[in-house]
Design a protein around this motif. Structure first.
Motif, PDB file in Angstrom:
ATOM      1  N   UNK A  26       0.813  -1.223   0.000  1.00 55.79           N
ATOM      2  CA  UNK A  26       0.000   0.000   0.000  1.00 55.79           C
ATOM      3  C   UNK A  26       0.844   1.270   0.000  1.00 55.79           C
ATOM      4  N   UNK A  27       1.811   1.276  -0.886  1.00 56.84           N
ATOM      5  CA  UNK A  27       2.655   2.462  -1.069  1.00 56.84           C
ATOM      6  C   UNK A  27       2.731   2.755  -2.572  1.00 56.84           C
ATOM      7  N   UNK A  28       3.096   3.999  -2.941  1.00 57.34           N
ATOM      8  CA  UNK A  28       3.130   4.311  -4.373  1.00 57.34           C
ATOM      9  C   UNK A  28       4.248   3.589  -5.141  1.00 57.34           C
ATOM     10  N   UNK A  29       3.910   3.181  -6.348  1.00 56.73           N
ATOM     11  CA  UNK A  29       4.879   2.640  -7.298  1.00 56.73           C
ATOM     12  C   UNK A  29       5.273   3.807  -8.194  1.00 56.73           C
ATOM     13  N   UNK A  30       6.507   4.257  -8.078  1.00 55.57           N
ATOM     14  CA  UNK A  30       6.933   5.431  -8.840  1.00 55.57           C
ATOM     15  C   UNK A  30       7.838   4.980  -9.972  1.00 55.57           C
ATOM     16  N   UNK A  31       7.289   4.973 -11.176  1.00 50.83           N
ATOM     17  CA  UNK A  31       8.028   4.517 -12.352  1.00 50.83           C
ATOM     18  C   UNK A  31       8.256   5.706 -13.278  1.00 50.83           C
ATOM     19  N   UNK A  32       9.525   6.077 -13.450  1.00 51.59           N
ATOM     20  CA  UNK A  32       9.798   7.215 -14.344  1.00 51.59           C
ATOM     21  C   UNK A  32       9.405   6.871 -15.778  1.00 51.59           C
ATOM     22  N   UNK A  33       9.558   5.596 -16.165  1.00 53.61           N
ATOM     23  CA  UNK A  33       9.145   5.185 -17.513  1.00 53.61           C
ATOM     24  C   UNK A  33       7.647   5.413 -17.704  1.00 53.61           C
ATOM     25  N   UNK A  34       6.834   4.991 -16.720  1.00 53.81           N
ATOM     26  CA  UNK A  34       5.376   5.188 -16.817  1.00 53.81           C
ATOM     27  C   UNK A  34       5.024   6.678 -16.870  1.00 53.81           C
ATOM     28  N   UNK A  35       5.694   7.461 -16.021  1.00 57.04           N
ATOM     29  CA  UNK A  35       5.401   8.901 -15.986  1.00 57.04           C
ATOM     30  C   UNK A  35       5.717   9.523 -17.349  1.00 57.04           C
ATOM     31  N   UNK A  36       6.872   9.115 -17.920  1.00 61.05           N
ATOM     32  CA  UNK A  36       7.262   9.671 -19.226  1.00 61.05           C
ATOM     33  C   UNK A  36       6.329   9.202 -20.341  1.00 61.05           C
ATOM     34  N   UNK A  37       5.929   7.907 -20.292  1.00 59.84           N
ATOM     35  CA  UNK A  37       5.014   7.412 -21.335  1.00 59.84           C
ATOM     36  C   UNK A  37       3.671   8.134 -21.270  1.00 59.84           C
ATOM     37  N   UNK A  38       3.194   8.404 -20.049  1.00 59.58           N
ATOM     38  CA  UNK A  38       1.933   9.123 -19.912  1.00 59.58           C
ATOM     39  C   UNK A  38       2.083  10.533 -20.500  1.00 59.58           C
ATOM     40  N   UNK A  39       3.225  11.151 -20.217  1.00 57.92           N
ATOM     41  CA  UNK A  39       3.470  12.504 -20.732  1.00 57.92           C
ATOM     42  C   UNK A  39       3.548  12.519 -22.262  1.00 57.92           C
TER      43      UNK A  39
END
Ligand code: ADP
Length: 184
Positions: A26-39
């Motif tokens: 129950x903690x955040x999964x912080x994926x720079x790849x996901x953040x960049x793909x969303x952007x």
């Protein structure tokens, strides 16, 4: 409190495992790849700048990533722990993260190196079929991993925070080794 960094080559299963583990803790999964793909999907200024690098299998410039991580780790939900996936990816990013965590009064418990042989990585990525999962880009991503990211194994190894996990086992077995590590 669980704070973990996932290291490992592209295709090792970092994203899959980091997501499962973060959900179970129950903690955040912080994926720079996901953040960049969303952007890039949304065509934001960040996405427009990052797109070309990602398509070529290069790292996006550090200045695009560092502010993003500072902001993300300062969010309220990140105060109860996190799993970092895809960051840090070079020594500059790792040194930045050290200073940032000190400032935020956070520490990282463990750095997990998810180990998978090269042949298996390529097979997995080709099966996955993401936009940057074509042979030329995969080859470049593996080179970039070796030259820029693999040195972090020594960087973290010297502080005893590094653990190796065999990523070449069935998905559920990898998950259960990781869950044992994540226990506070
Ligand atoms: P993989 O682990 O399969 O390479 P990711 O989703 O982590 O996939 O990353 C995809 C792409 O996003 C990378 O090839 C790179 O261009 C960019 N990227 C992700 N994280 C970073 C980062 N921390 N620094 C620079 N570029 C990054």
């Amino acid at each position: 409190m669980t704070r973990l960094i996932f290291l490992g080559p592209p295709g090792a299963g970092k994203g899959t495992q980091a997501k499962i583990l973060a959900e179970s803790c129950e903690i955040p999964h912080i994926s720079t790849g996901d953040i960049l793909r969303e952007a890039t999907d949304q065509g934001t200024p960040l996405g427009q700048k990052a797109q070309g690098y990602m398509a070529r299998g290069e790292l996006v410039p550090d200045d695009l990533i560092l502010d993003l991580i500072r902001e993300r780790l300062s969010q309220p939900d990140a105060q109860k722990g996190w799993v970092l996936d895809g960051f840090p990816r070079n020594v500059t990013q790792a040194e930045f993260l050290d200073r940032l965590l000190q400032k935020l009064n956070q520490g990282c418990d463990r750095v997990v190196n998810l180990d998978v042989p090269d042949e298996e990585l390529v097979t997995r990525m080709l099966k996955r079929g993401r936009q940057d999962d074509n042979e030329t880009t995969i080859r470049r991503r593996l080179e970039v991993y070796r030259s820029q990211t693999a040195p972090l194994i020594d960087f973290y190894g010297e502080r005893n925070s590094l653990v190796y996990v065999d990523g070449n086992l069935p998905l559920e077995e990898v998950t259960s080794s990781l869950k044992q590590l994540a226990q506070p």
